[in-house]
Design a protein around this motif. Structure first.
Motif, short mmCIF file in Angstrom:
data_model
loop_
_atom_site.label_atom_id
_atom_site.label_comp_id
_atom_site.label_asym_id
_atom_site.label_seq_id
_atom_site.Cartn_x
_atom_site.Cartn_y
_atom_site.Cartn_z
N ARG A 360 0.83 -1.20 0.00
CA ARG A 360 0.00 0.00 0.00
C ARG A 360 0.87 1.25 0.00
NH1 ARG A 360 -4.61 2.33 4.17
NH2 ARG A 360 -5.43 3.86 2.68
N ALA A 361 1.98 1.22 0.73
CA ALA A 361 2.89 2.37 0.72
C ALA A 361 3.43 2.60 -0.70
CB ALA A 361 4.04 2.13 1.70
N PHE A 362 3.75 1.51 -1.40
CA PHE A 362 4.23 1.64 -2.77
C PHE A 362 3.15 2.25 -3.66
CE2 PHE A 362 4.40 -0.17 -7.07
CZ PHE A 362 5.65 0.27 -7.49
N ARG A 363 1.91 1.82 -3.48
CA ARG A 363 0.82 2.36 -4.29
C ARG A 363 0.62 3.86 -4.03
NH1 ARG A 363 -4.43 3.40 -3.55
NH2 ARG A 363 -4.43 2.54 -1.44
N LEU A 364 0.70 4.26 -2.76
CA LEU A 364 0.52 5.68 -2.43
C LEU A 364 1.67 6.52 -3.00
CD1 LEU A 364 -0.70 5.40 1.27
CD2 LEU A 364 -2.05 6.06 -0.73
N LEU A 365 2.90 6.03 -2.86
CA LEU A 365 4.04 6.76 -3.39
C LEU A 365 4.00 6.83 -4.91
CD1 LEU A 365 6.90 5.44 -1.08
CD2 LEU A 365 5.81 7.68 -1.01
N LEU A 366 3.55 5.73 -5.55
CA LEU A 366 3.43 5.74 -7.00
C LEU A 366 2.38 6.75 -7.45
CD1 LEU A 366 4.29 4.47 -9.68
CD2 LEU A 366 2.49 2.75 -9.36
N TRP A 367 1.26 6.83 -6.72
CA TRP A 367 0.24 7.83 -7.05
C TRP A 367 0.80 9.24 -6.94
CZ3 TRP A 367 -1.60 11.69 -3.86
CH2 TRP A 367 -2.70 12.42 -4.33
N ARG A 368 1.59 9.48 -5.90
CA ARG A 368 2.17 10.82 -5.73
C ARG A 368 3.16 11.13 -6.84
NH1 ARG A 368 5.08 12.35 -0.13
NH2 ARG A 368 6.68 10.94 -0.94
N ALA A 450 11.33 8.89 9.20
CA ALA A 450 11.56 9.00 10.64
C ALA A 450 10.35 8.52 11.43
CB ALA A 450 11.88 10.45 11.00
N ALA A 451 9.17 8.70 10.85
CA ALA A 451 7.94 8.20 11.48
C ALA A 451 7.63 6.77 11.07
CB ALA A 451 6.77 9.11 11.12
N ARG A 452 8.54 6.13 10.33
CA ARG A 452 8.41 4.73 9.93
C ARG A 452 7.16 4.49 9.09
NH1 ARG A 452 10.11 1.55 15.55
NH2 ARG A 452 12.19 2.48 15.74
N ARG A 453 6.92 5.40 8.16
CA ARG A 453 5.77 5.23 7.25
C ARG A 453 6.07 4.17 6.19
NH1 ARG A 453 3.97 7.37 10.91
NH2 ARG A 453 3.09 9.46 11.10
N TYR A 454 7.31 4.12 5.71
CA TYR A 454 7.71 3.14 4.71
C TYR A 454 9.22 3.01 4.75
CZ TYR A 454 8.17 7.59 2.22
OH TYR A 454 8.48 8.88 1.88
N SER A 455 9.74 2.04 4.04
CA SER A 455 11.18 1.80 4.02
C SER A 455 11.82 2.48 2.82
CB SER A 455 11.46 0.29 3.97
OG SER A 455 10.98 -0.25 2.75
N GLY A 456 13.14 2.58 2.85
CA GLY A 456 13.85 3.15 1.73
C GLY A 456 13.70 2.34 0.46
N GLY A 457 13.58 1.03 0.60
CA GLY A 457 13.41 0.17 -0.56
C GLY A 457 12.10 0.43 -1.29
N VAL A 458 11.04 0.70 -0.53
CA VAL A 458 9.74 1.00 -1.13
C VAL A 458 9.84 2.31 -1.92
CG1 VAL A 458 7.33 1.58 -0.65
CG2 VAL A 458 8.45 -0.28 0.59
N TYR A 459 10.48 3.32 -1.35
CA TYR A 459 10.61 4.59 -2.05
C TYR A 459 11.44 4.43 -3.32
CZ TYR A 459 12.00 9.40 -2.99
OH TYR A 459 12.26 10.60 -3.60
N LEU A 460 12.54 3.67 -3.24
CA LEU A 460 13.37 3.46 -4.40
C LEU A 460 12.63 2.70 -5.50
CD1 LEU A 460 16.16 3.75 -5.69
CD2 LEU A 460 16.82 1.60 -4.59
N ALA A 461 11.85 1.69 -5.10
CA ALA A 461 11.07 0.94 -6.09
C ALA A 461 10.05 1.83 -6.76
CB ALA A 461 10.38 -0.25 -5.41
N ASP A 462 9.47 2.74 -6.03
CA ASP A 462 8.50 3.66 -6.61
C ASP A 462 9.16 4.57 -7.66
OD1 ASP A 462 6.52 5.94 -6.79
OD2 ASP A 462 8.03 6.86 -5.53
N LYS A 463 10.36 5.04 -7.37
CA LYS A 463 11.04 5.93 -8.31
C LYS A 463 11.55 5.19 -9.54
CE LYS A 463 10.31 9.71 -6.23
NZ LYS A 463 9.37 10.67 -6.84
N VAL A 464 11.91 3.95 -9.37
CA VAL A 464 12.37 3.16 -10.52
C VAL A 464 11.22 2.85 -11.45
CG1 VAL A 464 13.33 0.94 -11.21
CG2 VAL A 464 14.31 2.16 -9.26
#
Length: 464
Positions: A360-368, A450-464
């Protein structure tokens, strides 16, 4: 002898105040935050001297002091976000049951001095995204965002894009402009910090976080600063949670909005902590009376603990005054907080926040990210022009490298060089935009991680 008499008078006054009944007193099982013998140092240099105290739920605590006194350090120590090389001693906990306090634990929301936003998103989308990161469904987050925008006075600009602050030159006068003003950005930051905590989301209202605001009035005019502080006061009362903010230039109206005050002197010395109405009485008992007429009490207190370093004699007298005020309050505070200790049988509640899953974090970041890409029209136009230009260039030269004859080894090598150049050019165009985007989003991602919303890997996957 005079110093001892003043300390005795101070202790008597504070002990008497502690015994007085308060109409707005709060029980010890309400989410009040306590700290005991809290101190911070870095490489042997003490940034915050030992102090104990509490911040009560439903009340607005203002941390006052001159620049560099240690206000932000104190707030960071309570939030648990000090750098790894900082040494922190003491205990910080929250009632009931000595719950841990911190951003990572989900019990604190921090409003930083400069709150970054995604410029392509609207005010409403930004707040809804923050609510969904807290675990709300899309429908619930939309309703919650609308209600929260009304509470902070931003409902009229919900569909406006945030934009980037920019500097414009108009006839020799430089002005800073953006789609959303600085005051509106501060109130939006407050709303994002407490997203998911209000009563309109049902049972989640019991998971209200404390709100810490670091210099929320910096860069605002007097009217906008008062509006931001008033919003924080209303949130503290309506949510019955702890709200702490740091201030260094509060106007008289802001001073009257505060419920409690903590005064920090240069060097990290706490010289007063208590109810606002008792601050002047405390300093008067130490021989530092405030002129009642035409003097802002907040300015008087900050001037009282400020040191003028231009004159050695004045600076020495200022440091001696601060030492006397700090030692007097430390002695009285020890009598009041000497028995203040976290429960021996510490109860581990864990985090009360809802953690969303990586998908779900990946989906939200992808939407953004898609929203950013869709609305960044200038970048899209430049990409189309650059790709079209490269296509015309390659089309014009690719078939002419062999002079219209049979392809030779030399013409094949030339074609390989041309293809390599094209690939490198396309990669650099994409990389340049990605690096710029990473630089803009770094502070935002740091807050969310910092608030542990998602991991760095999820953010990187979204950008890739």
């Amino acid at each position: 002898a005079q110093a001892s008499l003043a300390q005795a008078r101070c202790c008597i006054a504070i002990l008497v105040m502690a015994q007085l009944p308060s109409g707005d007193s709060v029980s010890t099982a309400d989410g009040t935050i306590y700290w005991h013998e809290l101190t911070v140092s870095i490489r042997g240099r003490v940034l915050l001297h030992v102090n104990s105290g509490s911040a009560r739920a439903g009340r607005l605590l203002g941390i006052l002091g001159p620049s560099g006194a240690g206000k932000s350090t104190f707030l960071a120590a309570l939030s648990g976000i000090l750098p790894p090389h900082a040494h922190t001693a003491g205990a910080v906990w929250c009632s009931p049951g000595s719950q841990p306090v911190g951003i990572a634990e989900g019990t604190v929301a921090l409003l930083e001095q400069h709150s970054p936003f995604i410029s392509e998103l609207t005010v409403g989308e930004t707040l809804q995204f923050a609510a969904e990161l807290e675990g709300l469904s899309t429908k619930a987050a939309s309703v919650h965002a609308n209600n929260l925008l009304s509470r902070v006075g931003l409902a009229s600009i919900a569909s406006r894009r945030i934009g980037q602050p920019r500097f414009e030159d108009t006839g020799g006068f430089g002005i800073e402009s953006c789609a959303v003003t600085c005051g509106e950005r501060r109130r939006l930051a407050v709303a994002c910090a407490i997203a998911g905590d209000l009563d309109d989301v049902g049972s989640r209202s019991q998971c209200r976080r404390a709100l810490f605001a670091d210099e929320p009035t910096t860069g605002l005019d007097a009217f906008q600063a008062a509006r931001v502080v008033d919003v924080l006061k209303k949130l503290a009362v309506s949510r019955c949670c702890v709200v702490i903010l740091t201030l260094h230039q509060p106007r008289a109206s802001i001073w009257s909005t505060l419920d409690d005050v903590l005064l920090v002197a240069p060097g990290g010395h706490v010289v007063f902590a208590g109810q606002r109405d008792e601050a002047l009485q405390h300093f008067a008992s130490l021989g530092q009376a405030c002129p009642r007429e035409g003097v802002n009490p907040a300015e008087f207190m900050i001037d009282l603990v400020s040191v003028d370093m231009e004159d050695a004699g004045v600076a020495s007298a200022g440091r001696a005054r601060i030492d006397f005020l700090a030692s007097s309050f430390r002695h009285c505070n020890t009598l009041l907080c000497g028995e203040l200790q976290p429960q021996q049988s510490r109860i581990t509640f864990g985090s009360s926040r809802v953690r969303i899953g990586p998908f779900r974090a990946f989906r939200l970041l992808l939407w953004r990210s898609l929203k950013q890409l869709q609305r960044d029209k200038l970048t899209n136009v430049l990409r189309v022009l650059s790709v079209g230009g490269l296509a015309l260039f390659f089309g014009a030269h690719f078939g002419r490298l062999d002079g219209g004859g049979v392809p030779s080894a030399r013409s094949v090598a030339s074609r390989i060089c041309l293809i390599s150049f094209g690939v490198i050019a396309m990669a650099m165009l994409t990389m340049a935009r990605a690096l710029d985007r990473f630089a803009q989003e770094k502070a935002i991602v740091a807050q969310e991680r910092a608030a542990r919303r998602y991991s760095g890997g999820v953010y990187l996957a979204d950008k890739v």
